[in-house]
Design an enzyme around this catalytic site. Structure first.
Site, short mmCIF file in Angstrom:
data_model
loop_
_atom_site.label_atom_id
_atom_site.label_comp_id
_atom_site.label_asym_id
_atom_site.label_seq_id
_atom_site.Cartn_x
_atom_site.Cartn_y
_atom_site.Cartn_z
N PRO A 156 -10.71 -17.38 2.04
CA PRO A 156 -9.30 -17.09 1.73
C PRO A 156 -8.35 -18.21 2.10
O PRO A 156 -8.48 -18.83 3.16
CB PRO A 156 -9.03 -15.83 2.54
CG PRO A 156 -10.35 -15.15 2.60
CD PRO A 156 -11.36 -16.26 2.73
N CYS A 157 -7.36 -18.43 1.21
CA CYS A 157 -6.47 -19.58 1.37
C CYS A 157 -5.00 -19.25 1.58
O CYS A 157 -4.21 -20.18 1.74
CB CYS A 157 -6.60 -20.49 0.15
SG CYS A 157 -6.04 -19.72 -1.39
N PRO A 158 -4.54 -17.98 1.55
CA PRO A 158 -3.09 -17.76 1.66
C PRO A 158 -2.45 -18.41 2.89
O PRO A 158 -1.31 -18.86 2.84
CB PRO A 158 -2.97 -16.23 1.73
CG PRO A 158 -4.17 -15.73 1.01
CD PRO A 158 -5.26 -16.72 1.35
N PHE A 160 -3.25 -21.20 4.20
CA PHE A 160 -3.18 -22.65 4.05
C PHE A 160 -2.25 -23.07 2.92
O PHE A 160 -1.76 -24.20 2.90
CB PHE A 160 -4.57 -23.23 3.74
CG PHE A 160 -5.64 -22.87 4.73
CD1 PHE A 160 -5.47 -23.12 6.07
CD2 PHE A 160 -6.82 -22.29 4.31
CE1 PHE A 160 -6.46 -22.80 6.99
CE2 PHE A 160 -7.83 -21.98 5.21
CZ PHE A 160 -7.64 -22.23 6.56
N SER A 161 -2.01 -22.17 1.97
CA SER A 161 -1.34 -22.52 0.73
C SER A 161 0.08 -23.02 0.95
O SER A 161 0.84 -22.47 1.75
CB SER A 161 -1.31 -21.31 -0.21
OG SER A 161 -0.57 -21.61 -1.37
#
Length: 283
Positions: A156-158, A160-161
């Protein structure tokens, strides 16, 4: 990671000057804590390893955070290209029935795919072989991972985004630990992990340094690169960080492919959206 007492939201930064053995010790301690919490969880998934079908004549793929299977499909195409040739594979991509007639010729076998998003797994099921075991669950509830030769996953990237709040202590930033838990348990030959560009700059780059160090501590030589999808024929400006891991006992140096598209006279021209789907205007 060490917690630093500062005013406001809790801050985290990697402790300085860890050697690889110290990182491995801390990582194993963290994973043991996670495994202990799994064992105490009454809602934990039962052992599903026996239900996963492996193909002993192919390289088996374990897919974590699989989504609808985009990363899985790219790897499958690569496994077909090296056997049949890219042009022949491309000729079979007009429809699924035509593609299904050749997909058993590749070197890979999809054996297991995990995601917590129902609709994504429904899409995955429609597009992949019936042998793949679809596991809809929170990865933190997986007691034991199935074996495989290659582990894939876009954790999951939220957190880091660059489109989000980019909080260093966002709990979603630490789900990669369970990807590493799978690597330590099953010891696949290789892994491929993917994430957003923002992962490189969060915490002035220290977060990514820690993540890469943790993957290396699990027993892999790790190569990473920021790539743009447009440089490989995709009609989209889409930058992603790829980490490719090679198990330490395997004598192999991974090299990222050179761009195939660009402004240079030696490359194919960039693919535009009109090139890709312009025919839809007439339909």
């Amino acid at each position: 990671m060490v917690k630093v007492n500062e005013r406001g939201r809790a801050k985290f930064r990697p402790a300085p000057d860890y050697d690889i053995d110290e990182v491995r010790r801390i990582l194993n301690k963290k994973i043991q804590e996670e495994k202990l919490s799994i064992e105490k969880d009454k809602d934990v998934d039962d052992d599903i390893v026996e239900e996963v079908v492996l193909d002993r004549n192919k390289a088996n793929i374990v897919s974590l955070f699989s989504g609808a299977g985009g990363l899985d499909f790219g790897v499958e195409l690569a496994g077909l290209d090296c056997v049949l040739g890219k042009s022949k594979v491309d000729d079979h991509l007009e429809n699924k029935e035509l593609f299904d007639s050749i997909r058993d010729k590749g070197v890979f076998h999809h054996s297991y795919a995990l995601d917590n998003f129902k609709e994504a797994l429904e899409t995955y099921k429609m597009n992949f072989n019936d042998d793949v075991f679809l596991h809809r669950t929170d990865i933190k509830k997986v007691k034991k991972f199935p074996p495989g030769d290659l582990v894939l996953g876009g954790f999951p990237c939220p957190g880091f985004s660059e489109a989000g709040p980019r909080l260093v202590d966002d709990p979603r930033n630490f789900l990669y630990i369970h990807f590493i838990r799978c690597l330590i348990e099953t010891k696949p030959k290789f892994f491929i992990a993917e994430n957003v560009k923002g992962m490189l700059t969060l915490g002035k780059g220290e977060v990514f340094r820690q993540i890469k160090q943790d993957f290396e501590a699990s027993g892999y030589k790790v190569y990473h690169k920021l790539v743009n999808a447009r440089d490989y024929g995709v009609p989209q400006l889409r930058e992603r960080v790829f980490l490719v891991g090679v198990r330490e006992d395997i004598d192999f140096e991974y090299r990222f492919p050179e761009p195939t598209h660009g402004d240079s006279l030696f490359l194919e021209p960039y693919v535009t959206l009109r090139d890709a789907i312009g025919d839809l205007e007439s339909d």
